[in-house]
Design an enzyme around this catalytic site. Structure first.
Site, PDB file in Angstrom:
ATOM      1  N   CYS A 337       0.804  -1.240   0.000  1.00 32.62           N
ATOM      2  CA  CYS A 337       0.000   0.000   0.000  1.00 32.62           C
ATOM      3  C   CYS A 337       0.833   1.283   0.000  1.00 32.62           C
ATOM      4  O   CYS A 337       0.542   2.190  -0.788  1.00 32.62           O
ATOM      5  CB  CYS A 337      -0.984   0.019   1.163  1.00 32.62           C
ATOM      6  SG  CYS A 337      -1.297  -1.550   1.943  1.00 32.62           S
ATOM      7  N   ARG A 366       6.877 -10.959   5.799  1.00 26.96           N
ATOM      8  CA  ARG A 366       6.460 -10.706   7.174  1.00 26.96           C
ATOM      9  C   ARG A 366       7.090 -11.735   8.085  1.00 26.96           C
ATOM     10  O   ARG A 366       7.094 -12.921   7.784  1.00 26.96           O
ATOM     11  CB  ARG A 366       4.927 -10.753   7.292  1.00 26.96           C
ATOM     12  CG  ARG A 366       4.287  -9.633   6.501  1.00 26.96           C
ATOM     13  CD  ARG A 366       2.786  -9.611   6.652  1.00 26.96           C
ATOM     14  NE  ARG A 366       2.214  -8.702   5.657  1.00 26.96           N
ATOM     15  CZ  ARG A 366       0.929  -8.602   5.394  1.00 26.96           C
ATOM     16  NH1 ARG A 366       0.076  -9.361   6.050  1.00 26.96           N
ATOM     17  NH2 ARG A 366       0.491  -7.761   4.478  1.00 26.96           N
ATOM     18  N   GLN A 384       0.988 -11.128  -2.905  1.00 30.27           N
ATOM     19  CA  GLN A 384      -0.423 -10.744  -2.848  1.00 30.27           C
ATOM     20  C   GLN A 384      -0.901 -10.345  -4.240  1.00 30.27           C
ATOM     21  O   GLN A 384      -0.166  -9.701  -4.982  1.00 30.27           O
ATOM     22  CB  GLN A 384      -0.605  -9.545  -1.919  1.00 30.27           C
ATOM     23  CG  GLN A 384      -0.262  -9.810  -0.473  1.00 30.27           C
ATOM     24  CD  GLN A 384      -0.424  -8.538   0.357  1.00 30.27           C
ATOM     25  OE1 GLN A 384       0.136  -7.510   0.040  1.00 30.27           O
ATOM     26  NE2 GLN A 384      -1.200  -8.637   1.413  1.00 30.27           N
ATOM     27  N   ASP A 386      -2.519  -7.901  -5.163  1.00 25.87           N
ATOM     28  CA  ASP A 386      -2.924  -6.673  -4.491  1.00 25.87           C
ATOM     29  C   ASP A 386      -3.440  -5.633  -5.479  1.00 25.87           C
ATOM     30  O   ASP A 386      -3.034  -5.617  -6.641  1.00 25.87           O
ATOM     31  CB  ASP A 386      -1.697  -6.111  -3.769  1.00 25.87           C
ATOM     32  CG  ASP A 386      -2.066  -5.429  -2.465  1.00 25.87           C
ATOM     33  OD1 ASP A 386      -3.275  -5.311  -2.195  1.00 25.87           O
ATOM     34  OD2 ASP A 386      -1.155  -5.034  -1.738  1.00 25.87           O
ATOM     35  N   HIS A 388      -4.989  -1.295  -5.210  1.00 25.32           N
ATOM     36  CA  HIS A 388      -5.498  -0.167  -4.438  1.00 25.32           C
ATOM     37  C   HIS A 388      -6.262   0.746  -5.365  1.00 25.32           C
ATOM     38  O   HIS A 388      -5.765   1.105  -6.432  1.00 25.32           O
ATOM     39  CB  HIS A 388      -4.342   0.547  -3.742  1.00 25.32           C
ATOM     40  CG  HIS A 388      -3.665  -0.326  -2.745  1.00 25.32           C
ATOM     41  ND1 HIS A 388      -2.535  -1.049  -3.040  1.00 25.32           N
ATOM     42  CD2 HIS A 388      -4.022  -0.671  -1.473  1.00 25.32           C
ATOM     43  CE1 HIS A 388      -2.200  -1.775  -1.986  1.00 25.32           C
ATOM     44  NE2 HIS A 388      -3.090  -1.576  -1.019  1.00 25.32           N
ATOM     45  N   LYS A 472     -14.977  -2.827   6.339  1.00 29.74           N
ATOM     46  CA  LYS A 472     -14.535  -3.786   5.326  1.00 29.74           C
ATOM     47  C   LYS A 472     -15.562  -4.884   5.105  1.00 29.74           C
ATOM     48  O   LYS A 472     -16.516  -5.020   5.879  1.00 29.74           O
ATOM     49  CB  LYS A 472     -13.203  -4.409   5.721  1.00 29.74           C
ATOM     50  CG  LYS A 472     -13.286  -5.204   7.016  1.00 29.74           C
ATOM     51  CD  LYS A 472     -12.039  -6.032   7.262  1.00 29.74           C
ATOM     52  CE  LYS A 472     -12.174  -6.824   8.543  1.00 29.74           C
ATOM     53  NZ  LYS A 472     -11.217  -7.874   8.729  1.00 29.74           N
ATOM     54  N   HIS A 518      -8.447  -1.199  -0.429  1.00 31.32           N
ATOM     55  CA  HIS A 518      -7.487  -2.296  -0.589  1.00 31.32           C
ATOM     56  C   HIS A 518      -8.298  -3.532  -0.942  1.00 31.32           C
ATOM     57  O   HIS A 518      -9.326  -3.766  -0.329  1.00 31.32           O
ATOM     58  CB  HIS A 518      -6.750  -2.640   0.706  1.00 31.32           C
ATOM     59  CG  HIS A 518      -6.150  -1.483   1.452  1.00 31.32           C
ATOM     60  ND1 HIS A 518      -4.804  -1.291   1.524  1.00 31.32           N
ATOM     61  CD2 HIS A 518      -6.717  -0.489   2.167  1.00 31.32           C
ATOM     62  CE1 HIS A 518      -4.560  -0.222   2.272  1.00 31.32           C
ATOM     63  NE2 HIS A 518      -5.704   0.284   2.678  1.00 31.32           N
TER      64      HIS A 518
HETATM   65 ZN   LIG Z   1      -3.229  -2.354   0.839  1.00 30.75          ZN
END
Ligand SMILES: [Zn+2]
Ligand SMILES: [Zn+2]
Length: 646
Positions: A337, A366, A384, A386, A388, A472, A518
């Site tokens: 992000c 992580r 991910q 991912d 945004h 969310k 996200h």
């Molecule tokens: Zn994010």
């Protein structure tokens, strides 16, 4: 009289001191037979607890999670009695219900308990259960409670009691057994009809390795013997489908101690499968107006100080990397992000250009403790899917619906068709916990709820479950073995646009804050493929599977023809290979079955003569001899029926 409100909103009057069981009986005999636990004004009570004031009552049966919890917690008392009787001097500590069953942590002293003791424990526990002993709560003074456990030399219970306040301490009795307990039991032991001790493991007292190591006895119990049988079959099936086992057998991924724990290495077949999954999502995302971006695997510490991640997770992350000369500090990227915020910040935007949807298959790192790592589901490095989305508050409604469409497309195409949605919203009693204006929160929560409604989702609203930075939606997906997984979180965020000072120029020519969404339909490629392996048992959809067909020549003589078949399959973009080892066809078929290849194409004398292939499906179905073109049509048809375009 007291007024009792039931979950459906009906209010009824009962005489003071009525119990949840009395109330169940007044509703119906059938309900009373099935009620095993109850909640009164947000507190779990016994079914025999007298109710002395007005309030809301929820009655639970085995079919409710709270019912199962009471059932399993009560079963842990039964098993504890059996353990105390069978292993004299054993010191009991705590015995809670867990997601599937219960455990009891015990200091067995001189005894060691292993699998060979399980049948005896089960037998005695079942005898106790059959005695139909009531569970009875009894308040005790702190002195009395301490006295009981001091006299037994049980320092663990003594420690627990010392931390309790006098006047709040209760014992639970059944049969000859007494335990320190704050309650939440089923009416009597007789409801438990089947008990299985599953395993034993070491566990430190209070989870602290400086403390004494205890033995954790895991068990499960059911109200019907046939439920236990079904559960044990499920465990057996889960073992067969374990993604770590299948990943090895199907040659998808591996781990190397040299490379490091929790860092998956994708083998050629796994990498190709992952690429197909990525291509599938990329294609849909392109149609949905996403743009791909690429960002590095590290970022300056400052980036995560700005995002707030450093303050929150810095201590428990991989520690910063220092450059040798300039003394700069970099972190391994724990999320994409902040990088994407800086991509948005690269140039000014007008409201007419929004939404911007930046997508990346971004690899993040992580730190997880080595003991927490598990196959592909808990790893230290993962990718991910991912993205945004940066939009105006007015666009949130529309964007949220579009993201739901994309997530459902992914779930449905991959055969996860049993899901519920969970909408996490603010806790209205604690407004200070949340960043962003009340107006924006209302807008966002309404947007999510409207989207869920409009898309016909089966959803629940969870108050107080939202993150401090936005509401969310999660999908709770049930897999083929009935296990629940959280997938495809869609998160609204008011925090990062603020922290990164993201703006756009509105129609009023003023600067405004965009809202950020996200989302990651797969979550991570690693975890998703693990789920998919266990959900399908390794029988992937035809469009995704490593090899779609394997050609098995009956003898060396037919290798040339096999090559010709392979060529024409390749020309039609069917993934196939030839097994030309000097083995019998029978053996080749058995191994092809093991590799879960969907089609076996057997070629021998008559096939070569007639220019055909004999088709055998994975699982044994014989489709007879057909031409290569007919086979191509068959594969195309099957793929088109599962892989629809977005
Ligand atoms: Zn994010
Ligand atoms: Zn209890």
């Amino acid at each position: 009289m007291i007024k009792i409100t039931l979950p459906d909103g009906t209010v009824k009057e009962y005489s003071k001191g009525s119990t949840p069981m009395d109330i169940a009986k007044s509703i119906s005999e059938g309900l009373a037979r099935n009620v095993i636990s109850a909640k009164f004004n947000d507190t779990i009570v016994e079914t025999v607890t007298p109710l002395n004031e007005d309030g809301t009552l929820t009655l639970y049966t085995w079919n409710d999670d709270a019912g199962k919890k009471a059932f399993w917690h009560s079963s842990s008392h039964i098993v504890a009695q059996a353990l105390e009787e069978l292993f004299p001097g054993a010191k009991l500590t705590i015995g809670p219900a867990i997601e599937n069953g219960f455990y009891y942590d015990v200091d067995f002293g001189e005894h060691s308990v292993s699998e060979k003791d399980f049948p005896a424990i089960e037998k005695r526990a079942l005898e106790i259960a059959r005695g139909k002993h009531d569970f009875k709560m009894r308040p005790v003074s702190k002195a009395e409670a301490l006295e009981k456990y001091k006299s037994q030399g049980n320092e663990f219970k003594v420690e627990l009691i010392e931390n309790l306040e006098d006047g709040t301490i209760t014992f639970c009795d059944h049969d000859t057994f007494t335990d320190l307990c704050r309650g939440g039991h089923i009416p009597n032991t007789g409801i438990v009809k089947a008990i299985k001790i599953l395993s034993v493991a070491g566990a430190y007292w209070r989870g602290d390795e400086k403390n004494k190591q205890l033995t954790r006895v895991y068990g499960i119990s059911f109200p019907k013997q046939k439920d236990l049988t079904a559960y044990l079959n499920l465990l057996e099936e889960a073992k067969k489908r374990d993604h770590r086992k299948l990943g090895k057998e199907l040659e998808l991924f591996t781990f190397s101690q040299k490379v490091g724990q929790g860092l998956p290495l994708w083998l050629p077949k796994g990498a190709a499968l992952r690429e197909r999954l990525e291509a599938f999502l990329k294609k849909a995302q392109k149609k949905a107006g996403y743009e791909m971006v690429i960002t590095p695997h590290i970022g300056q510490k400052e980036l995560y100080v700005t995002s707030g991640h450093y303050a929150k997770y810095g201590e428990d992350s991989f520690q910063p990397i220092h450059t040798p000369k300039e003394d700069e500090e970099f972190l391994l990227k724990p999320m994409n992000c902040p990088h994407h915020c800086e991509i948005y910040n690269a140039r000014p935007f007008s409201y007419r250009e929004l939404p911007k949807r930046y997508a990346e298959f971004g690899t993040v790192y992580r730190y997880e403790q080595s003991g927490e790592l598990h196959g592909l589901t808990r790893v230290r490095g993962f990718t991910q899917d991912d993205a945004h989305i940066f939009c105006t508050p007015e666009q949130l409604d529309e964007e949220f619906k579009k993201v739901i469409d994309l997530s459902l497309y992914v779930l449905n195409t991959l055969g996860f068709d049993n899901y519920k949605a969970q909408v996490s919203v603010r806790d209205l009693d604690n407004p200070e916990k949340y960043i962003g204006s009340v107006e924006n929160w209302e807008k966002a929560e309404n947007a999510i709820i409207n989207a869920a409604k409009e898309k016909g989702l089966d959803y629940v609203i969870e108050s107080g479950e939202a993150a401090f930075y936005g509401p969310k939606l999660d999908f709770m997906v049930k897999d083929a073995l009935g296990r629940n997984w959280q997938l495809g979180t869609i998160q609204v965020d008011y925090n990062l646009p603020e922290r990164f000072d993201l703006t756009y120029k509105g129609s009023d020519n003023e600067l405004h804050r965009p809202v950020m969404i996200h989302r990651a339909p797969f979550g991570s490629m690693e975890r998703f493929i693990a789920l998919l392996l266990e959900h399908t048992g390794g029988n992937f959809p035809l469009w995704l599977t490593p090899e779609q067909a394997i050609i098995l020549p009956v003898s060396e003589k037919h290798e040339k023809y096999a090559e010709k078949v392979l060529k024409s399959l390749e020309n039609n973009e069917i993934r196939a290979l030839i097994d030309n080892r000097n083995e019998t066809v029978g053996k080749k078929i058995r191994e092809a079955e093991m590799s879960k290849t969907p089609f076996m194409l057997i070629v021998g004398e008559s096939e070569e003569e007639n220019n055909t292939i004999a088709i055998r499906k994975h699982g044994g179905d014989d489709l007879g001899s057909i031409t290569v073109q007919d086979f191509v049509d068959l594969v195309t048809k099957e793929i088109n029926s599962t892989l629809k375009s977005f």
